[in-house]
Design a protein around this motif. Structure first.
Motif, short mmCIF file in Angstrom:
data_model
loop_
_atom_site.label_atom_id
_atom_site.label_comp_id
_atom_site.label_asym_id
_atom_site.label_seq_id
_atom_site.Cartn_x
_atom_site.Cartn_y
_atom_site.Cartn_z
N SER A 1 1.46 4.18 -2.79
CA SER A 1 1.20 5.55 -2.38
C SER A 1 2.40 6.45 -2.66
O SER A 1 2.26 7.57 -3.17
N ALA B 1 -9.38 7.99 2.46
CA ALA B 1 -9.12 6.77 1.70
C ALA B 1 -10.31 6.51 0.79
O ALA B 1 -11.12 5.63 1.02
N ASP B 2 -10.40 7.33 -0.26
CA ASP B 2 -11.44 7.19 -1.27
C ASP B 2 -12.84 7.35 -0.69
O ASP B 2 -13.79 6.77 -1.22
N GLU C 1 0.85 -1.20 0.00
CA GLU C 1 0.00 0.00 0.00
C GLU C 1 0.89 1.24 0.00
O GLU C 1 0.66 2.20 -0.75
N MET D 1 -5.69 9.44 -0.52
CA MET D 1 -4.81 8.30 -0.28
C MET D 1 -5.28 7.02 -0.96
O MET D 1 -4.63 5.98 -0.87
N LEU E 1 -3.23 5.17 4.84
CA LEU E 1 -3.95 6.39 5.28
C LEU E 1 -3.54 6.75 6.70
O LEU E 1 -3.16 7.90 6.99
N THR F 1 -12.39 7.92 6.95
CA THR F 1 -12.80 6.71 6.24
C THR F 1 -14.09 6.26 6.91
O THR F 1 -14.70 7.02 7.67
N GLU G 1 -6.38 1.91 3.61
CA GLU G 1 -6.58 2.48 4.94
C GLU G 1 -5.35 2.37 5.83
O GLU G 1 -5.16 3.17 6.74
#
Lengths: 285, 332
Positions: free
Chosen positions: A169, B49-50, A165, B71, B78, B96, B75
């Motif tokens: 990012s 987060a979206d 992740e 982000m 994030l 979120t 998560e």
């Protein structure tokens, strides 16, 4: 005395001496505790020497100096290695290594930010360091700082989804101020990392995630110097990663050849022997 | 098939409004409050987060695009990146859904933020039973999950007034805060009472001789309505103690209210009866040596809940005003 501002460039032989000193500090800490992740510390010592004495900018007497390059130890169990580097860098006093892992010490077995000057984050729960590094790199850009964020990861840690992740990012946010350093010793708790959950082909993965990738012999000072220089000089906006193939227990031949495990057992009488073996291979100018 | 002429209730959107017909509401109170605060405080940044549109953070993102970080659906990073930004001196507000912060990103909340008491505000939509989409989105356990996290302050606001006042209050608190969020058209209730949000403080909104509701979050507006109805119908004289800060719990105020003799104490929360406000109050009462005349808990059952229309589910699981009144009548 170490000068983190890099006003002078150390020769490769001087960097090798720093790595030797880091190994020595680590073995002495291991002897205090009778145990420790000494195999990792010996393996990653060259990477730390080049990081602290070639690549990074810092002030030994001011570990919170705003313009310092940040070094994040995602792999908290490598604390013994980072303490050794921080001692060698003059950020921690050398006599403090006698307290390693003892009650009330600033040098606990797993690295925690609140305990130790120069320890930027609390690592240990693997897969966290790179994500925090993303945030710090974003923050440094917000502040228009030219400081960089180095994050030390392990090969086993590449099994953690959170690492990827963060990798996505960092590339998405064009964090060219973030440098991942992967200690690839091919060893994790239950055996060789490539047999547990292989991250190979590891360089291809980082490249596919949008990173500038180099893979080098992590026990070759000259190769590391070149890699850290190339990571600095790369003109693109991509984050950079240096995958360092290292050898567990490097520098102490009788431990190197021992059946290597994640947690190398050293008998009480072997600590002095380990120092002697290390000293026998001390770099000569 | 439904009977002709009778409106069939549907699950509707992911975030169904909890506002009742004709109820006064405010649009996106969190987003507007954050923008107002951020104009004065350059250290505030926003991350999502979206889910910025579904946490009202899009208001901030539109007003201050250079201070907003998208982000993506990630998560863990994030929360990790919010920690990193806090380390560099910024004050991140990260949003979120509550299920994702509490379940998926738990270790990152604990180790990246709470362990070092970093100044990050985690603001999460869909607390408890505020969507009909089923257990994947119903954070019926977030308070239980987070109450055991050291250093973390936990806030469950009731309405738009609470949210507007809580935003600057949690920003003033130098440490990690988890705030449950009501978003969209959010009911406005507490301005009718002599009330101001104070972090860490419970507030008596109305007193009553027979029953004391000790409530948090949206259940405060439900028990206020229930108390009015019970008074009008001569069922009971019920008071309401609103507890917007779940942790640290205002035990002094709560125990003083519980010590007033002869009342049935009824806790009410939009959360499982396991590990939320009710058990926190019960524990505080036992430790404090205070025993009310009776003690009951209104909350969600220890179960994964059904999907469906929110009003149906609130009736089914005891959170609607009708259900509150019916439960209390049964206990009197």
């Amino acid at each position: 005395m170490p000068n983190g501002r890099l006003s002078t460039r150390l020769s490769n032989i001087d960097l090798a001496k720093r790595a030797y000193n880091i190994r020595r500090h680590a073995i002495r800490m291991g002897a205090v505790q009778g145990q420790g992740y000494i195999g990792q510390a010996l393996g990653v010592a060259d990477v730390l020497a080049v990081s602290y004495f070639h690549a990074m900018r810092y002030e030994a007497n001011d570990p919170r100096w705003e313009d310092r390059d940040r070094f994040l130890l995602s792999i908290g169990h490598y604390a013994i290695a980072l303490y050794a580097a921080l001692i060698e860098a003059g950020i921690l006093p050398e006599d403090e290594l006698e307290t390693y892992g003892t009650d009330g010490s600033r040098l606990p077995m797993s690295g925690m930010a609140a305990y130790t000057p120069g320890m930027e984050i609390t690592g240990g729960s693997l897969g966290h360091g790179l994500g925090i590094g993303v945030g710090m790199a974003l923050g440094l850009k917000r502040k228009a700082s030219d400081a960089r964020v180095f994050t030390l990861l392990s090969d086993g840690e590449l099994g953690e989804g959170a690492t990827w992740e963060a990798a996505l990012s960092a590339a998405h946010h064009r964090l060219d101020n973030l440098i991942g350093v992967v200690d690839f010793n091919n060893q994790q708790a239950d055996g060789p990392s490539t047999e547990m959950l292989s991250a190979e082909p590891v360089a291809d993965k980082w490249a596919a995630f949008g990173w500038h990738v180099q893979r080098v012999d992590g026990n070759d000072i000259a190769a590391l110097v070149n890699a850290f220089d190339a990571a600095r000089q790369h003109p693109g906006e991509r984050p950079r990663v240096i995958v360092c193939d290292t050898r567990m227990c490097k520098g102490v031949p009788f431990l190197e050849t021992r059946e290597v495990t994640h947690f190398v057992r050293v008998a009480p009488e072997e600590w002095d022997k380990a120092l002697e073996a290390l000293d026998a291979g001390r770099p000569q100018s | 098939m439904s009977a002709p002429g009778k409106k069939r209730l549907t699950t509707s959107a992911m975030i169904a409004s909890i506002a009742e017909d004709g109820q006064e509401t405010t649009a996106a109170p969190f987003g507007h409050a954050l923008v107002a605060l951020a104009r004065e405080r350059p250290e505030i940044v926003g991350l999502s987060a979206d889910l910025s549109k579904y946490t009202d953070l899009h208001v901030f993102a539109q007003a201050m695009p250079d201070r907003f970080y998208q982000m993506g659906m990630a998560e863990q990073v994030l929360i990790g990146a919010a920690a990193g930004l806090a380390r560099e001196g910024f004050q991140p507000f990260a949003t979120t859904y509550a299920v994702f912060a509490s379940r998926r990103a738990y270790d990152f909340m604990a180790m990246d933020i709470a362990e070092e008491s970093l100044n990050v505000k985690i603001v999460c939509a869909l607390p408890g039973l505020t969507t009909g989409y089923g257990p994947s989105h119903q954070a019926t356990d977030d308070l239980a999950i987070f109450r055991a996290m050291p250093n973390l302050t936990i806030v469950d606001p009731c309405d738009a007034v609470d949210i507007e006042q809580a935003v600057p209050a949690i920003a003033d608190h130098k440490g990690p805060v988890y705030m449950r969020l009501l978003r969209g058209q959010v009911p406005r209730v507490l301005h009718r009472y002599d009330y101001r949000f104070e972090l860490g403080k419970a507030a008596l909104l109305r007193d009553g001789a027979d029953v004391l509701f000790v409530s948090t979050g949206l259940m405060t507006m439900r028990v206020l309505a229930a108390a009015e109805r019970m008074a009008a119908e001569g069922i009971a004289d019920a008071g309401v103690l609103h507890v917007p800060t779940i942790k640290p719990l205002d035990t002094d105020t709560i125990l003083a209210a519980l010590a007033k003799s002869g009342r049935l104490v009824v806790t009410a929360e939009n959360h499982s009866i396991v590990g939320g406000l009710g058990e926190a109050v019960a524990g505080a009462a036992l430790r404090g040596g205070v025993g009310p005349a009776g003690f009951r808990m209104i909350g969600l059952p220890d179960a994964f809940l059904d999907a469906g229309a929110l009003p149906t589910l609130h009736d089914r699981y005891g959170l609607s005003v009708d259900a509150v009144v019916a439960q209390v009548k049964g206990w009197l």
